[in-house]
Design a protein around this motif. Sequence first.
Motif, short mmCIF file in Angstrom:
data_model
loop_
_atom_site.label_atom_id
_atom_site.label_comp_id
_atom_site.label_asym_id
_atom_site.label_seq_id
_atom_site.Cartn_x
_atom_site.Cartn_y
_atom_site.Cartn_z
N UNK A 34 0.91 -1.22 -0.04
CA UNK A 34 -0.07 0.09 0.00
C UNK A 34 0.83 1.42 0.05
N UNK A 35 0.27 2.30 -0.70
CA UNK A 35 0.81 3.55 -0.65
C UNK A 35 0.08 4.71 -0.11
N UNK A 36 0.38 5.66 0.43
CA UNK A 36 -0.55 6.41 1.34
C UNK A 36 -0.54 8.07 0.74
N UNK A 37 -1.50 8.72 0.96
CA UNK A 37 -1.48 9.98 0.55
C UNK A 37 -2.03 10.69 1.97
N UNK A 38 -1.36 11.94 2.20
CA UNK A 38 -1.63 12.79 3.41
C UNK A 38 -2.72 13.79 3.10
N UNK A 39 -3.96 13.55 3.51
CA UNK A 39 -4.76 14.73 3.28
C UNK A 39 -4.45 15.98 4.33
N UNK A 64 -15.14 -1.06 -9.81
CA UNK A 64 -15.36 -0.28 -10.94
C UNK A 64 -15.38 1.17 -11.08
N UNK A 65 -16.31 1.28 -9.96
CA UNK A 65 -16.64 2.84 -9.98
C UNK A 65 -15.74 3.91 -9.17
N UNK A 66 -14.68 3.19 -8.39
CA UNK A 66 -14.02 3.95 -7.56
C UNK A 66 -12.82 4.61 -8.23
N UNK A 67 -12.70 6.00 -7.84
CA UNK A 67 -11.45 6.82 -8.35
C UNK A 67 -10.55 7.15 -7.15
N UNK A 68 -11.00 7.23 -6.08
CA UNK A 68 -10.06 7.52 -4.93
C UNK A 68 -10.61 6.61 -3.87
N UNK A 69 -9.64 6.39 -2.71
CA UNK A 69 -10.12 5.96 -1.25
C UNK A 69 -9.30 6.67 -0.26
N UNK A 70 -10.42 6.89 0.74
CA UNK A 70 -9.73 7.66 1.82
C UNK A 70 -10.16 6.70 3.01
N UNK A 71 -9.63 6.95 4.37
CA UNK A 71 -9.96 6.22 5.49
C UNK A 71 -9.42 6.94 6.86
N UNK A 119 -8.77 -4.20 5.66
CA UNK A 119 -9.22 -3.39 4.65
C UNK A 119 -8.05 -3.08 3.78
N UNK A 120 -6.84 -2.60 4.04
CA UNK A 120 -6.02 -2.44 3.14
C UNK A 120 -5.56 -3.73 2.07
N UNK A 121 -5.51 -4.82 3.06
CA UNK A 121 -5.15 -6.08 2.36
C UNK A 121 -6.28 -6.61 1.22
N UNK A 122 -7.39 -6.17 1.53
CA UNK A 122 -8.64 -6.42 0.67
C UNK A 122 -8.44 -5.42 -0.50
N UNK A 123 -8.16 -4.10 -0.24
CA UNK A 123 -8.14 -3.23 -1.34
C UNK A 123 -6.83 -3.45 -2.28
N UNK A 155 -6.26 -2.53 -6.43
CA UNK A 155 -6.21 -1.18 -6.42
C UNK A 155 -4.77 -0.75 -6.14
N UNK A 156 -3.98 0.19 -6.86
CA UNK A 156 -2.75 0.39 -6.32
C UNK A 156 -2.31 1.88 -6.31
N UNK A 157 -3.38 2.82 -6.40
CA UNK A 157 -3.06 4.03 -6.17
C UNK A 157 -2.92 4.61 -4.63
#
Length: 252
Positions: free
Chosen positions: A1-6, A193-200, A219-223, A228-230
């Motif tokens: 998993x890679x992560x983005x800081x909001x 198929x509809x998802x463009x971004x995931x937040x948590x 959840x991260x393992x499921x993703x 999903x690799x974004x």
Amino acid sequence: MRFSANLGFLWAELPLPDAIRAAKTAGFDAVECHWPFATPAADVRAALDETGLQMLGLNTARGDVTAGENGLAALPERVDDAHAVIDEAISYASAIGCKAVHVMAGFSSGPEARKAFVANLGYACAHAAPHGITILIEPLNRYDAPGYFLTTTAQAVDLIDAVHAPNLKLMFDCYHVQLMEGDLTHKLEVLMPYIGHIQFASVPDRGPPYTGEVNYDHIFNVIGSLGYNKPLGAEYKPKLPTDETLFWLPRR
């Protein structure tokens, strides 16, 4: 998993360019924000270029915040204003190399609100496409945003199908979806198929992802298993200085 800081929540006390630098130092792979418009785009672009991070997404302006507005795109009487904030967000995103804009619906309900939202999303998608920008819509939970037009993933899918634009996607915020619907594992599988971004964030307190009722290791393992690799967006509210809440990050 890679992560983005909001950066709407993390390092929110810092000017946006400095928050970008802090996210890089902490080890995040990308950043995202809420409403960056008070900061010159050139300053944000310079910080992104310096750190090598990409800004994944930003929101359209909420409207008159003092009057309690939280988006304009589903307000039938505010079409011109909705177009103006969409144009502003697309222009800013293009200037900083950001590839997604979350179009905020606002507080509204009923068939006329849906009609306005569909039309405004069509406008947004058409104007974003030449810039390679994806338009996102996000269901918000009824506890944090009572009266918000968009509250469920089923409603979001209906809107996406109605607009029928290839650059319109769902922003799947695990925090909001868990509060409204639960069943995150199956929701992710069906909606991918509809998802463009995931937040948590943790549930129910919207804190870091190591407390509460959601097992984010699972959840991260499921993703990841779904291909999903974004980078996933850490959009939680730190109760301590942000750097003191990040001990979850090096584990991944």
